[in-house]
Write a protein that holds these residues in place. Structure first.
Motif, PDB file in Angstrom:
ATOM      1  N   TRP A 226       0.837  -1.200   0.000  1.00  0.00           N
ATOM      2  CA  TRP A 226       0.000   0.000   0.000  1.00  0.00           C
ATOM      3  C   TRP A 226       0.873   1.252   0.000  1.00  0.00           C
ATOM      4  O   TRP A 226       0.643   2.199  -0.745  1.00  0.00           O
ATOM      5  N   ALA A 227       1.914   1.237   0.842  1.00  0.00           N
ATOM      6  CA  ALA A 227       2.773   2.418   1.000  1.00  0.00           C
ATOM      7  C   ALA A 227       3.638   2.664  -0.223  1.00  0.00           C
ATOM      8  O   ALA A 227       4.023   3.811  -0.498  1.00  0.00           O
ATOM      9  N   GLU A 228       3.968   1.606  -0.964  1.00  0.00           N
ATOM     10  CA  GLU A 228       4.862   1.749  -2.113  1.00  0.00           C
ATOM     11  C   GLU A 228       4.110   1.953  -3.427  1.00  0.00           C
ATOM     12  O   GLU A 228       4.732   2.149  -4.478  1.00  0.00           O
ATOM     13  N   ALA A 229       2.794   1.912  -3.371  1.00  0.00           N
ATOM     14  CA  ALA A 229       1.991   2.111  -4.577  1.00  0.00           C
ATOM     15  C   ALA A 229       1.853   3.599  -4.876  1.00  0.00           C
ATOM     16  O   ALA A 229       1.967   4.449  -3.985  1.00  0.00           O
ATOM     17  N   ALA A 230       1.638   3.899  -6.134  1.00  0.00           N
ATOM     18  CA  ALA A 230       1.414   5.288  -6.517  1.00  0.00           C
ATOM     19  C   ALA A 230      -0.041   5.652  -6.237  1.00  0.00           C
ATOM     20  O   ALA A 230      -0.922   4.802  -6.205  1.00  0.00           O
ATOM     21  N   GLY A 231      -0.286   6.936  -6.031  1.00  0.00           N
ATOM     22  CA  GLY A 231      -1.659   7.378  -5.840  1.00  0.00           C
ATOM     23  C   GLY A 231      -1.843   8.141  -4.543  1.00  0.00           C
ATOM     24  O   GLY A 231      -0.955   8.176  -3.682  1.00  0.00           O
ATOM     25  N   PRO A 232      -3.018   8.739  -4.388  1.00  0.00           N
ATOM     26  CA  PRO A 232      -3.281   9.591  -3.216  1.00  0.00           C
ATOM     27  C   PRO A 232      -3.339   8.843  -1.894  1.00  0.00           C
ATOM     28  O   PRO A 232      -3.226   9.461  -0.834  1.00  0.00           O
ATOM     29  N   GLU A 233      -3.548   7.505  -1.944  1.00  0.00           N
ATOM     30  CA  GLU A 233      -3.655   6.736  -0.702  1.00  0.00           C
ATOM     31  C   GLU A 233      -2.294   6.267  -0.191  1.00  0.00           C
ATOM     32  O   GLU A 233      -2.220   5.584   0.830  1.00  0.00           O
ATOM     33  N   ARG A 234      -1.239   6.642  -0.889  1.00  0.00           N
ATOM     34  CA  ARG A 234       0.094   6.174  -0.508  1.00  0.00           C
ATOM     35  C   ARG A 234       0.455   6.621   0.905  1.00  0.00           C
ATOM     36  O   ARG A 234       1.041   5.859   1.677  1.00  0.00           O
ATOM     37  N   ARG A 235       0.105   7.858   1.236  1.00  0.00           N
ATOM     38  CA  ARG A 235       0.461   8.365   2.575  1.00  0.00           C
ATOM     39  C   ARG A 235      -0.214   7.561   3.672  1.00  0.00           C
ATOM     40  O   ARG A 235       0.412   7.256   4.698  1.00  0.00           O
ATOM     41  N   GLN A 236      -1.488   7.191   3.463  1.00  0.00           N
ATOM     42  CA  GLN A 236      -2.166   6.370   4.462  1.00  0.00           C
ATOM     43  C   GLN A 236      -1.488   5.017   4.589  1.00  0.00           C
ATOM     44  O   GLN A 236      -1.384   4.453   5.682  1.00  0.00           O
ATOM     45  N   GLY A 237      -0.984   4.503   3.471  1.00  0.00           N
ATOM     46  CA  GLY A 237      -0.258   3.241   3.521  1.00  0.00           C
ATOM     47  C   GLY A 237       1.026   3.364   4.314  1.00  0.00           C
ATOM     48  O   GLY A 237       1.401   2.443   5.056  1.00  0.00           O
ATOM     49  N   GLN A 238       1.707   4.487   4.182  1.00  0.00           N
ATOM     50  CA  GLN A 238       2.939   4.709   4.943  1.00  0.00           C
ATOM     51  C   GLN A 238       2.652   4.764   6.440  1.00  0.00           C
ATOM     52  O   GLN A 238       3.387   4.179   7.251  1.00  0.00           O
TER      53      GLN A 238
END
Length: 280
Positions: A226-238
């Protein structure tokens, strides 16, 4: 249309009265909604035959079940749900296998929707858990994928409930995860992260540090993608990855004892957690 609006108004009034702690008045309004204002009898079971299979009867039965739970009579609340199902020739538990599939699915989804919508009410969380428990066997014999989703939702609900629900929550989450992995169900990464995290917390609270570490590490694996994917949800994944690693580190500290290797692994997890949380 006017009758439907009247029923909705009475149910809304009943919910408001229940929120104020007046279960008796709430019960009266829900029964009046069922009887369209006929005050000659407050006995909901006076409705029989075809009327018992209508949507207004189903809604009133569930509202009355909620009231019984709030009044402290869970057995009466359960009986309301059982009478609703039996009116549609739908069985509970093992008897669900012989239920008409279309009817069973419709009723199961009704129970789930009511549980979701009324968890906030007095005793709503306990009644929601009972409804989810009743819906499970119905869904199991209709759709394996829908059943797995139900197990996950039910397990997450119980994981946020009282401590005595923790063993059942852990069982449901474990079964949901096993079904997802066995059938490669295409669940969202965020959902898989939530399931493994919740299971990890249950293990941790029960003192099962080793199992908690495994669950948190699985949660971290999903969060990393999730954190390494591109897109606006990346920060939530981090942020999620940071939380999973922090939980893993804390579980290792719980399990550390005199093992210096475990302590080093715990410190490494916590350092990685801090880095990902800063990025998020």
């Amino acid at each position: 249309a006017a009758a439907a609006a009247e029923r909705l108004a009475r149910h809304a009034t009943g919910l408001a009265l229940l929120a104020l702690g007046d279960a008796s008045a709430a019960r009266r309004h829900h029964i009046l909604a069922l009887r369209d204002g006929n005050t000659t009898s407050l006995d909901a079971e006076a409705f029989a035959g075809g009327a018992a299979k209508t949507l207004p009867f189903a809604h009133a039965s569930l509202h009355l079940g909620l009231v019984e739970f709030a009044a402290g009579d869970e057995r009466a609340g359960q009986a309301r749900v059982e009478r609703l199902l039996s009116a549609h020739d739908v069985g509970l538990g093992a008897a669900a296998a012989s239920s008409p599939p279309a009817t069973a699915l419709e009723l199961a989804e009704l129970l789930v929707r009511f549980a979701r919508a009324h968890r906030w009410t007095l005793a709503g969380a306990r009644f929601a858990a009972a409804l989810m428990e009743a819906a499970g066997p119905l869904l199991r014999h209709i759709s394996g994928e829908r059943f797995a989703e139900h197990l996950a939702e039910h397990g997450l609900l119980l994981s946020r409930s009282a401590a005595e629900a923790a063993p059942r929550a852990g069982e449901l989450l474990s079964r949901a995860i096993a079904l997802q992995e066995k059938h490669s169900l295409p669940w969202a990464t965020a959902e898989l992260f939530a399931l493994h995290s919740a299971l990890g917390m249950l293990h941790s609270r029960a003192g099962r540090a080793g199992e908690a570490i495994l669950s948190f590490q699985r949660a971290a694996e999903h969060a990393r993608r999730w954190a390494e994917a591109a897109g606006p949800e990346r920060r939530q994944g981090q942020v999620s990855l940071g939380l999973a690693l922090a939980n893993s580190g804390a579980a290792r500290l719980q399990d550390g004892g005199d093992d210096s290797g475990v302590w080093r692994a715990a410190i490494a997890d916590l350092r990685r957690a801090r880095r990902w949380l800063r990025l998020g």
